[in-house]
Write an enzyme that holds these catalytic residues in place. Structure first.
Site, PDB file in Angstrom:
ATOM      1  N   ASP A   1       0.854  -1.190   0.000  1.00  0.00           N
ATOM      2  CA  ASP A   1       0.000   0.000   0.000  1.00  0.00           C
ATOM      3  C   ASP A   1       0.893   1.245   0.000  1.00  0.00           C
ATOM      4  O   ASP A   1       1.703   1.424   0.906  1.00  0.00           O
ATOM      5  CB  ASP A   1      -0.888  -0.027   1.246  1.00  0.00           C
ATOM      6  CG  ASP A   1      -1.932   1.074   1.256  1.00  0.00           C
ATOM      7  OD1 ASP A   1      -1.761   2.072   0.527  1.00  0.00           O
ATOM      8  OD2 ASP A   1      -2.907   0.954   2.016  1.00  0.00           O
TER       9      ASP A   1
ATOM     10  N   LYS B   1      -0.284  10.992 -12.865  1.00  0.00           N
ATOM     11  CA  LYS B   1      -1.530  11.343 -13.529  1.00  0.00           C
ATOM     12  C   LYS B   1      -2.294  12.374 -12.709  1.00  0.00           C
ATOM     13  O   LYS B   1      -2.298  12.338 -11.470  1.00  0.00           O
ATOM     14  CB  LYS B   1      -2.386  10.096 -13.728  1.00  0.00           C
ATOM     15  CG  LYS B   1      -3.633  10.318 -14.585  1.00  0.00           C
ATOM     16  CD  LYS B   1      -4.619   9.169 -14.449  1.00  0.00           C
ATOM     17  CE  LYS B   1      -4.079   7.868 -14.965  1.00  0.00           C
ATOM     18  NZ  LYS B   1      -3.968   7.820 -16.437  1.00  0.00           N
TER      19      LYS B   1
END
Length: 318
Positions: free
Chosen positions: A97, A162
Protein backbone atom coordinates in the site's frame (compact mmCIF):
# COMPACT_ATOMS: atom_id res chain seq x y z
CA UNK A 1 -18.50 -4.98 -33.62
CA UNK A 2 -15.57 -7.31 -34.35
CA UNK A 3 -12.42 -7.76 -32.35
CA UNK A 4 -10.50 -5.53 -34.79
CA UNK A 5 -12.73 -2.49 -34.24
CA UNK A 6 -10.68 -1.15 -31.32
CA UNK A 7 -7.48 -1.50 -33.35
CA UNK A 8 -9.05 0.76 -35.95
CA UNK A 9 -10.45 3.29 -33.50
CA UNK A 10 -7.39 3.47 -31.20
CA UNK A 11 -4.02 3.68 -32.92
CA UNK A 12 -2.06 3.62 -29.65
CA UNK A 13 -3.87 0.49 -28.48
CA UNK A 14 -2.91 -1.17 -31.76
CA UNK A 15 0.70 0.00 -31.58
CA UNK A 16 1.03 -1.15 -27.98
CA UNK A 17 0.22 -4.71 -29.04
CA UNK A 18 2.46 -4.55 -32.09
CA UNK A 19 5.44 -3.17 -30.15
CA UNK A 20 5.02 -5.41 -27.09
CA UNK A 21 3.70 -2.92 -24.53
CA UNK A 22 1.22 -4.19 -21.95
CA UNK A 23 -0.99 -1.11 -22.26
CA UNK A 24 -1.33 1.96 -24.50
CA UNK A 25 -0.38 4.09 -21.47
CA UNK A 26 3.27 3.22 -22.17
CA UNK A 27 3.25 5.88 -24.91
CA UNK A 28 2.29 8.56 -22.37
CA UNK A 29 5.49 8.02 -20.39
CA UNK A 30 7.52 7.60 -23.59
CA UNK A 31 6.28 10.99 -24.79
CA UNK A 32 7.05 12.57 -21.41
CA UNK A 33 10.57 11.14 -21.61
CA UNK A 34 11.00 12.45 -25.15
CA UNK A 35 9.84 15.92 -24.06
CA UNK A 36 11.60 16.31 -20.70
CA UNK A 37 14.48 13.77 -20.89
CA UNK A 38 13.67 12.34 -17.47
CA UNK A 39 15.42 8.95 -17.51
CA UNK A 40 18.88 9.57 -18.94
CA UNK A 41 21.66 8.21 -16.72
CA UNK A 42 19.33 7.12 -13.89
CA UNK A 43 19.83 3.89 -11.94
CA UNK A 44 17.06 4.00 -9.29
CA UNK A 45 13.36 4.32 -10.17
CA UNK A 46 9.99 3.63 -8.53
CA UNK A 47 6.75 2.90 -10.39
CA UNK A 48 3.74 3.38 -8.10
CA UNK A 49 0.36 1.79 -8.87
CA UNK A 50 2.31 -0.15 -11.47
CA UNK A 51 -0.02 -2.94 -12.66
CA UNK A 52 -0.29 -4.12 -15.38
CA UNK A 53 3.26 -2.85 -15.87
CA UNK A 54 3.47 -0.72 -19.02
CA UNK A 55 5.32 2.11 -17.26
CA UNK A 56 7.66 -0.39 -15.62
CA UNK A 57 8.36 -1.69 -19.12
CA UNK A 58 9.33 1.81 -20.24
CA UNK A 59 11.65 2.23 -17.25
CA UNK A 60 13.31 -1.11 -18.02
CA UNK A 61 13.63 -0.30 -21.75
CA UNK A 62 15.27 3.05 -21.08
CA UNK A 63 17.34 2.34 -17.94
CA UNK A 64 18.09 -1.40 -17.84
CA UNK A 65 18.15 -2.93 -21.32
CA UNK A 66 20.57 -0.46 -23.00
CA UNK A 67 23.35 -1.44 -20.57
CA UNK A 68 25.68 -4.38 -21.17
CA UNK A 69 24.77 -7.44 -19.06
CA UNK A 70 27.68 -6.91 -16.64
CA UNK A 71 26.42 -3.40 -15.72
CA UNK A 72 22.71 -4.08 -15.40
CA UNK A 73 23.01 -4.91 -11.70
CA UNK A 74 23.59 -1.20 -11.07
CA UNK A 75 20.02 -0.42 -12.17
CA UNK A 76 17.28 -0.91 -9.58
CA UNK A 77 13.65 -0.51 -10.60
CA UNK A 78 10.83 -1.35 -8.20
CA UNK A 79 7.14 -1.59 -9.12
CA UNK A 80 4.66 -1.09 -6.28
CA UNK A 81 1.01 -2.12 -6.39
CA UNK A 82 -1.58 -4.00 -4.36
CA UNK A 83 -2.40 -5.95 -7.51
CA UNK A 84 -0.10 -8.56 -8.94
CA UNK A 85 1.44 -8.34 -12.40
CA UNK A 86 3.47 -10.60 -14.66
CA UNK A 87 7.27 -10.39 -14.21
CA UNK A 88 9.39 -7.89 -16.15
CA UNK A 89 13.12 -8.44 -16.56
CA UNK A 90 15.04 -5.85 -14.56
CA UNK A 91 12.02 -4.88 -12.41
CA UNK A 92 11.39 -6.00 -8.82
CA UNK A 93 7.79 -6.12 -7.65
CA UNK A 94 6.47 -5.09 -4.24
CA UNK A 95 2.82 -5.74 -3.40
CA UNK A 96 2.13 -3.04 -0.86
CA UNK A 97 0.00 0.00 0.00
CA UNK A 98 1.61 3.28 -1.11
CA UNK A 99 -0.11 5.16 1.73
CA UNK A 100 1.85 3.27 4.41
CA UNK A 101 5.20 4.40 5.77
CA UNK A 102 6.35 0.77 5.91
CA UNK A 103 6.18 0.71 2.10
CA UNK A 104 8.55 3.67 1.92
CA UNK A 105 10.94 1.90 4.28
CA UNK A 106 10.85 -1.24 2.12
CA UNK A 107 11.67 0.79 -1.00
CA UNK A 108 14.65 2.51 0.62
CA UNK A 109 15.86 -0.88 1.87
CA UNK A 110 15.61 -2.21 -1.70
CA UNK A 111 17.89 0.65 -2.83
CA UNK A 112 20.44 -0.28 -0.17
CA UNK A 113 19.75 2.79 1.97
CA UNK A 114 19.73 5.18 -0.97
CA UNK A 115 16.69 6.98 -2.39
CA UNK A 116 15.00 7.01 -5.77
CA UNK A 117 16.03 9.37 -8.54
CA UNK A 118 12.56 9.33 -10.10
CA UNK A 119 9.07 8.29 -8.98
CA UNK A 120 6.32 7.75 -11.55
CA UNK A 121 2.66 6.92 -11.03
CA UNK A 122 -0.04 6.20 -13.60
CA UNK A 123 -2.54 5.08 -10.97
CA UNK A 124 -6.19 6.06 -11.29
CA UNK A 125 -9.38 5.15 -9.42
CA UNK A 126 -12.19 3.28 -11.13
CA UNK A 127 -14.21 5.89 -13.00
CA UNK A 128 -17.76 6.53 -11.80
CA UNK A 129 -18.72 8.95 -14.58
CA UNK A 130 -19.25 11.72 -12.01
CA UNK A 131 -16.44 13.99 -13.16
CA UNK A 132 -16.15 16.12 -10.02
CA UNK A 133 -15.98 13.08 -7.77
CA UNK A 134 -13.52 11.26 -10.05
CA UNK A 135 -11.27 14.34 -10.14
CA UNK A 136 -11.39 14.58 -6.35
CA UNK A 137 -10.43 10.93 -5.84
CA UNK A 138 -7.67 11.23 -8.44
CA UNK A 139 -6.32 14.26 -6.55
CA UNK A 140 -6.24 12.23 -3.33
CA UNK A 141 -4.36 9.45 -5.12
CA UNK A 142 -1.86 11.98 -6.49
CA UNK A 143 -1.30 13.31 -2.96
CA UNK A 144 -0.70 9.75 -1.72
CA UNK A 145 1.93 9.28 -4.45
CA UNK A 146 3.48 12.64 -3.54
CA UNK A 147 3.41 11.78 0.17
CA UNK A 148 5.45 8.60 -0.25
CA UNK A 149 7.74 10.44 -2.67
CA UNK A 150 8.72 12.89 0.10
CA UNK A 151 10.05 9.84 1.94
CA UNK A 152 11.79 8.01 -0.90
CA UNK A 153 12.90 10.67 -3.44
CA UNK A 154 16.40 12.08 -3.31
CA UNK A 155 17.15 15.79 -3.57
CA UNK A 156 17.06 16.83 -7.23
CA UNK A 157 14.81 13.91 -8.18
CA UNK A 158 11.78 13.93 -10.50
CA UNK A 159 8.13 12.98 -10.11
CA UNK A 160 5.54 12.14 -12.80
CA UNK A 161 1.91 11.39 -11.95
CA UNK A 162 -1.53 11.34 -13.53
CA UNK A 163 -3.80 14.28 -12.76
CA UNK A 164 -7.32 15.24 -13.84
CA UNK A 165 -7.61 18.83 -15.03
CA UNK A 166 -10.43 20.14 -12.90
CA UNK A 167 -11.26 22.60 -10.14
CA UNK A 168 -8.46 21.46 -7.83
CA UNK A 169 -5.63 21.49 -10.38
CA UNK A 170 -4.23 24.84 -9.22
CA UNK A 171 -4.30 23.74 -5.58
CA UNK A 172 -2.48 20.51 -6.37
CA UNK A 173 0.02 22.56 -8.38
CA UNK A 174 0.57 24.78 -5.32
CA UNK A 175 1.19 21.69 -3.21
CA UNK A 176 3.73 20.34 -5.70
CA UNK A 177 5.53 23.68 -5.82
CA UNK A 178 6.34 23.23 -2.14
CA UNK A 179 8.63 20.33 -3.03
CA UNK A 180 9.77 20.91 -6.62
CA UNK A 181 11.39 23.92 -8.25
CA UNK A 182 9.97 23.10 -11.69
CA UNK A 183 6.37 21.88 -12.10
CA UNK A 184 4.11 21.74 -15.17
CA UNK A 185 1.08 19.89 -16.48
CA UNK A 186 1.83 17.74 -19.52
CA UNK A 187 -0.66 16.44 -22.09
CA UNK A 188 0.70 13.61 -24.27
CA UNK A 189 -0.88 12.96 -27.64
CA UNK A 190 -1.51 9.38 -26.50
CA UNK A 191 -4.04 10.87 -24.07
CA UNK A 192 -7.32 11.66 -25.79
CA UNK A 193 -8.27 15.30 -26.25
CA UNK A 194 -11.72 14.45 -24.98
CA UNK A 195 -10.25 13.24 -21.67
CA UNK A 196 -9.52 15.49 -18.67
CA UNK A 197 -6.50 13.30 -17.99
CA UNK A 198 -3.06 14.91 -17.97
CA UNK A 199 0.22 14.40 -16.11
CA UNK A 200 2.21 16.51 -13.70
CA UNK A 201 5.94 16.58 -14.41
CA UNK A 202 7.82 17.87 -11.37
CA UNK A 203 11.61 18.20 -11.26
CA UNK A 204 14.36 19.28 -8.84
CA UNK A 205 12.88 17.87 -5.65
CA UNK A 206 13.84 19.56 -2.39
CA UNK A 207 12.18 19.19 1.02
CA UNK A 208 11.10 22.56 2.47
CA UNK A 209 13.08 23.68 5.49
CA UNK A 210 11.65 22.17 8.64
CA UNK A 211 9.26 19.85 6.80
CA UNK A 212 9.01 16.31 8.13
CA UNK A 213 7.76 13.75 5.60
CA UNK A 214 4.18 12.83 6.43
CA UNK A 215 0.82 11.94 4.93
CA UNK A 216 0.02 15.10 2.97
CA UNK A 217 -3.67 14.26 2.77
CA UNK A 218 -3.90 14.37 6.56
CA UNK A 219 -1.82 17.53 6.67
CA UNK A 220 -3.98 19.13 3.99
CA UNK A 221 -7.22 18.48 5.85
CA UNK A 222 -5.89 19.22 9.35
CA UNK A 223 -3.72 22.23 8.50
CA UNK A 224 -4.74 23.67 5.12
CA UNK A 225 -2.95 26.92 5.92
CA UNK A 226 0.36 25.01 5.89
CA UNK A 227 0.44 24.95 2.11
CA UNK A 228 -2.43 26.97 0.70
CA UNK A 229 -1.47 30.57 1.41
CA UNK A 230 -4.57 32.43 0.44
CA UNK A 231 -7.11 34.82 1.89
CA UNK A 232 -10.75 33.93 1.72
CA UNK A 233 -11.61 37.35 0.30
CA UNK A 234 -8.97 37.52 -2.43
CA UNK A 235 -7.55 34.11 -3.39
CA UNK A 236 -4.49 34.51 -5.63
CA UNK A 237 -4.65 33.60 -9.28
CA UNK A 238 -2.42 30.61 -9.99
CA UNK A 239 -1.20 30.12 -13.56
CA UNK A 240 -0.34 26.46 -14.09
CA UNK A 241 2.27 25.91 -16.83
CA UNK A 242 0.93 23.58 -19.52
CA UNK A 243 2.95 21.62 -22.08
CA UNK A 244 1.35 19.61 -24.90
CA UNK A 245 3.11 16.92 -26.92
CA UNK A 246 2.77 17.40 -30.64
CA UNK A 247 2.94 14.08 -32.42
CA UNK A 248 1.99 12.72 -35.81
CA UNK A 249 -0.65 10.37 -34.38
CA UNK A 250 -3.99 11.49 -33.01
CA UNK A 251 -5.56 9.35 -30.28
CA UNK A 252 -9.04 10.63 -31.20
CA UNK A 253 -8.74 9.73 -34.87
CA UNK A 254 -9.74 6.49 -36.60
CA UNK A 255 -7.01 4.93 -38.77
CA UNK A 256 -7.47 2.38 -41.53
CA UNK A 257 -5.97 -1.00 -40.73
CA UNK A 258 -4.10 -1.30 -44.03
CA UNK A 259 -3.39 -4.25 -46.27
CA UNK A 260 -0.57 -5.64 -44.10
CA UNK A 261 -2.62 -5.54 -40.89
CA UNK A 262 -2.48 -8.67 -38.72
CA UNK A 263 -4.58 -8.84 -35.55
CA UNK A 264 -2.66 -9.36 -32.31
CA UNK A 265 -3.94 -10.26 -28.86
CA UNK A 266 -3.11 -7.97 -25.92
CA UNK A 267 0.42 -8.54 -24.61
CA UNK A 268 -0.55 -9.26 -21.01
CA UNK A 269 -3.98 -9.63 -19.41
CA UNK A 270 -4.38 -8.44 -15.78
CA UNK A 271 -3.46 -11.13 -13.26
CA UNK A 272 -5.59 -9.78 -10.41
CA UNK A 273 -8.21 -7.30 -11.52
CA UNK A 274 -9.25 -4.71 -8.97
CA UNK A 275 -12.84 -5.90 -9.17
CA UNK A 276 -12.00 -9.59 -8.87
CA UNK A 277 -13.08 -9.88 -5.21
CA UNK A 278 -16.37 -8.15 -6.01
CA UNK A 279 -17.09 -10.60 -8.83
CA UNK A 280 -16.37 -13.51 -6.52
CA UNK A 281 -18.68 -12.20 -3.81
CA UNK A 282 -21.55 -11.26 -6.10
CA UNK A 283 -21.41 -14.64 -7.85
CA UNK A 284 -22.51 -16.21 -4.57
CA UNK A 285 -25.44 -13.84 -4.03
CA UNK A 286 -28.86 -14.27 -5.57
CA UNK A 287 -30.09 -10.72 -6.18
CA UNK A 288 -33.81 -11.06 -6.79
CA UNK A 289 -36.65 -8.85 -5.65
CA UNK A 290 -40.36 -9.44 -5.35
CA UNK A 291 -42.41 -7.49 -7.84
CA UNK A 292 -44.19 -4.34 -6.71
CA UNK A 293 -47.91 -4.32 -7.41
CA UNK A 294 -49.57 -0.92 -7.90
CA UNK A 295 -53.38 -0.79 -7.67
CA UNK A 296 -55.33 2.35 -8.49
CA UNK A 297 -58.84 0.92 -7.96
CA UNK A 298 -59.86 1.16 -4.31
CA UNK A 299 -62.39 -1.68 -4.57
CA UNK A 300 -59.80 -4.03 -6.10
CA UNK A 301 -57.29 -2.98 -3.43
CA UNK A 302 -59.79 -3.82 -0.64
CA UNK A 303 -60.46 -7.22 -2.20
CA UNK A 304 -56.70 -7.89 -2.55
CA UNK A 305 -56.06 -6.74 1.03
CA UNK A 306 -58.91 -8.86 2.42
CA UNK A 307 -57.64 -11.90 0.50
CA UNK A 308 -54.20 -11.35 1.99
CA UNK A 309 -55.59 -11.14 5.50
CA UNK A 310 -57.59 -14.32 4.99
CA UNK A 311 -54.50 -16.19 3.78
CA UNK A 312 -52.49 -15.01 6.76
CA UNK A 313 -55.28 -16.11 9.09
CA UNK A 314 -55.34 -19.57 7.52
CA UNK A 315 -51.55 -19.82 7.85
CA UNK A 316 -51.78 -18.87 11.50
CA UNK A 317 -54.46 -21.49 12.05
CA UNK A 318 -52.21 -24.15 10.54
Amino acid sequence: MGRTSKDKRDIFYRLAKEQGWRARSAFKLLQAEETFHLLGGLTRAVDLCAAPGSWSQVLAKRMYEPLPPEERDKVKIIAVDLQGMAPIEGVTQLRADISKESTAEAIIKFFGGEKAQIVVSDGAPDSTGMHDFDAYVQGELLLSALSISTFILETGGSFVSKIYRADRTSRLYTQLKRFFKDVCVFKPSASRNSSIEAFVVARQFCLPEGHKPCNLITEWHDHPESWVCRKKENPPVVHVPFVAYKGDLDSDRTYDLGEDYVYKEPVQQPLTAAYQDILKKTSQINIKYEGIRVMHDEELFEEWFKAGVDQNSSHDAN
